[in-house]
Design a protein around this motif. Sequence first.
Motif, PDB file in Angstrom:
ATOM      1  N   LEU A  70       0.830  -1.208   0.000  1.00 20.83           N
ATOM      2  CA  LEU A  70       0.000   0.000   0.000  1.00 20.83           C
ATOM      3  C   LEU A  70       0.863   1.256   0.000  1.00 20.83           C
ATOM      4  CD1 LEU A  70      -2.797  -1.061   2.523  1.00 20.83           C
ATOM      5  CD2 LEU A  70      -3.063  -0.721   0.053  1.00 20.83           C
ATOM      6  N   ASN A  71       1.911   1.248   0.797  1.00 22.24           N
ATOM      7  CA  ASN A  71       2.823   2.389   0.855  1.00 22.24           C
ATOM      8  C   ASN A  71       3.508   2.597  -0.503  1.00 22.24           C
ATOM      9  OD1 ASN A  71       4.329   4.520   1.842  1.00 22.24           O
ATOM     10  ND2 ASN A  71       5.763   3.233   2.935  1.00 22.24           N
ATOM     11  N   THR A  72       3.957   1.514  -1.107  1.00 18.47           N
ATOM     12  CA  THR A  72       4.594   1.599  -2.417  1.00 18.47           C
ATOM     13  C   THR A  72       3.607   2.085  -3.466  1.00 18.47           C
ATOM     14  OG1 THR A  72       6.124  -0.170  -1.828  1.00 18.47           O
ATOM     15  CG2 THR A  72       5.853   0.297  -4.176  1.00 18.47           C
ATOM     16  N   MET A  73       2.366   1.595  -3.404  1.00 23.57           N
ATOM     17  CA  MET A  73       1.358   2.009  -4.384  1.00 23.57           C
ATOM     18  C   MET A  73       1.036   3.493  -4.236  1.00 23.57           C
ATOM     19  SD  MET A  73      -0.124   0.889  -7.024  1.00 23.57           S
ATOM     20  CE  MET A  73       0.190  -0.852  -6.842  1.00 23.57           C
ATOM     21  N   LEU A  74       1.052   3.998  -3.019  1.00 27.56           N
ATOM     22  CA  LEU A  74       0.844   5.429  -2.814  1.00 27.56           C
ATOM     23  C   LEU A  74       1.954   6.218  -3.512  1.00 27.56           C
ATOM     24  CD1 LEU A  74      -0.580   7.861  -1.564  1.00 27.56           C
ATOM     25  CD2 LEU A  74       0.668   7.413   0.545  1.00 27.56           C
ATOM     26  N   THR A  75       3.178   5.781  -3.373  1.00 26.55           N
ATOM     27  CA  THR A  75       4.304   6.444  -4.039  1.00 26.55           C
ATOM     28  C   THR A  75       4.153   6.359  -5.561  1.00 26.55           C
ATOM     29  OG1 THR A  75       5.757   5.929  -2.188  1.00 26.55           O
ATOM     30  CG2 THR A  75       6.820   6.458  -4.288  1.00 26.55           C
ATOM     31  N   ILE A  76       3.740   5.197  -6.050  1.00 26.42           N
ATOM     32  CA  ILE A  76       3.535   5.013  -7.494  1.00 26.42           C
ATOM     33  C   ILE A  76       2.469   5.977  -8.004  1.00 26.42           C
ATOM     34  CG2 ILE A  76       2.557   3.380  -9.185  1.00 26.42           C
ATOM     35  CD1 ILE A  76       4.130   1.179  -7.617  1.00 26.42           C
ATOM     36  N   LYS A  77       1.354   6.067  -7.286  1.00 30.64           N
ATOM     37  CA  LYS A  77       0.274   6.957  -7.713  1.00 30.64           C
ATOM     38  C   LYS A  77       0.680   8.428  -7.586  1.00 30.64           C
ATOM     39  CE  LYS A  77      -3.784   4.089  -7.138  1.00 30.64           C
ATOM     40  NZ  LYS A  77      -4.682   4.563  -8.182  1.00 30.64           N
ATOM     41  N   ASP A  78       1.391   8.771  -6.526  1.00 28.94           N
ATOM     42  CA  ASP A  78       1.856  10.154  -6.353  1.00 28.94           C
ATOM     43  C   ASP A  78       2.751  10.602  -7.501  1.00 28.94           C
ATOM     44  OD1 ASP A  78       0.541  10.912  -4.039  1.00 28.94           O
ATOM     45  OD2 ASP A  78       2.232  10.449  -2.707  1.00 28.94           O
ATOM     46  N   ASN A  79       3.429   9.646  -8.118  1.00 29.25           N
ATOM     47  CA  ASN A  79       4.357   9.955  -9.209  1.00 29.25           C
ATOM     48  C   ASN A  79       3.796   9.584 -10.587  1.00 29.25           C
ATOM     49  OD1 ASN A  79       6.954  10.952  -7.896  1.00 29.25           O
ATOM     50  ND2 ASN A  79       6.410   9.175  -6.655  1.00 29.25           N
ATOM     51  N   ASN A  80       2.479   9.357 -10.633  1.00 29.67           N
ATOM     52  CA  ASN A  80       1.786   9.053 -11.893  1.00 29.67           C
ATOM     53  C   ASN A  80       2.411   7.886 -12.656  1.00 29.67           C
ATOM     54  OD1 ASN A  80      -0.160  11.172 -11.645  1.00 29.67           O
ATOM     55  ND2 ASN A  80       1.466  12.605 -12.144  1.00 29.67           N
ATOM     56  N   LEU A  81       2.747   6.827 -11.928  1.00 29.14           N
ATOM     57  CA  LEU A  81       3.383   5.659 -12.539  1.00 29.14           C
ATOM     58  C   LEU A  81       2.434   4.464 -12.685  1.00 29.14           C
ATOM     59  CD1 LEU A  81       6.804   5.856 -10.691  1.00 29.14           C
ATOM     60  CD2 LEU A  81       6.286   6.570 -13.030  1.00 29.14           C
ATOM     61  N   GLU A  82       1.131   4.690 -12.492  1.00 30.07           N
ATOM     62  CA  GLU A  82       0.173   3.589 -12.624  1.00 30.07           C
ATOM     63  C   GLU A  82       0.267   2.877 -13.977  1.00 30.07           C
ATOM     64  OE1 GLU A  82      -2.793   6.569 -10.626  1.00 30.07           O
ATOM     65  OE2 GLU A  82      -0.857   6.765 -11.607  1.00 30.07           O
ATOM     66  N   PRO A  83       0.539   3.597 -15.087  1.00 26.45           N
ATOM     67  CA  PRO A  83       0.640   2.883 -16.364  1.00 26.45           C
ATOM     68  C   PRO A  83       1.697   1.771 -16.360  1.00 26.45           C
ATOM     69  CG  PRO A  83       0.415   5.229 -16.772  1.00 26.45           C
ATOM     70  CD  PRO A  83       0.604   5.054 -15.283  1.00 26.45           C
ATOM     71  N   LEU A  84       2.736   1.924 -15.576  1.00 25.84           N
ATOM     72  CA  LEU A  84       3.743   0.863 -15.494  1.00 25.84           C
ATOM     73  C   LEU A  84       3.164  -0.396 -14.859  1.00 25.84           C
ATOM     74  CD1 LEU A  84       6.864   2.906 -14.347  1.00 25.84           C
ATOM     75  CD2 LEU A  84       6.351   2.039 -16.636  1.00 25.84           C
ATOM     76  N   ILE A  85       2.375  -0.214 -13.812  1.00 30.23           N
ATOM     77  CA  ILE A  85       1.758  -1.358 -13.132  1.00 30.23           C
ATOM     78  C   ILE A  85       0.737  -2.016 -14.056  1.00 30.23           C
ATOM     79  CG2 ILE A  85       0.361  -2.098 -11.156  1.00 30.23           C
ATOM     80  CD1 ILE A  85       3.257  -1.281 -10.455  1.00 30.23           C
ATOM     81  N   ARG A  86      -0.051  -1.203 -14.740  1.00 32.86           N
ATOM     82  CA  ARG A  86      -1.051  -1.757 -15.656  1.00 32.86           C
ATOM     83  C   ARG A  86      -0.377  -2.518 -16.806  1.00 32.86           C
ATOM     84  NH1 ARG A  86      -5.429  -0.027 -13.362  1.00 32.86           N
ATOM     85  NH2 ARG A  86      -5.562   2.072 -12.497  1.00 32.86           N
TER      86      ARG A  86
END
Length: 80
Positions: free
Chosen positions: A53-69
């Motif tokens: 969850l903490n890592t996902m917050l950092t990912i979302k804060d940095n607009n990196l969701e496309p990498l996860i998708r």
Amino acid sequence: MEMQPDREQLLEMAHYRMPFGKYKGRYLVDLPLPYLVWFRQKGFPEGKLGNYLNTMLTIKDNNLEPLIRKLQKEFPKESS
């Protein structure tokens, strides 16, 4: 020192689903940002879920969701 992400852990996080609560069953990447911020304020759960969850917050804060998708699409989770 260069940091290398753990490939297996990143793939696991991409396919990890919220195990409880209002968003039970959703991929962590699909959790709303305010929900992740709320966890940060209240305290993340212990263990793997809290770390993810903490890592996902950092990912979302940095607009990196496309990498996860992209990981979800290119490396679909194998059925057990």
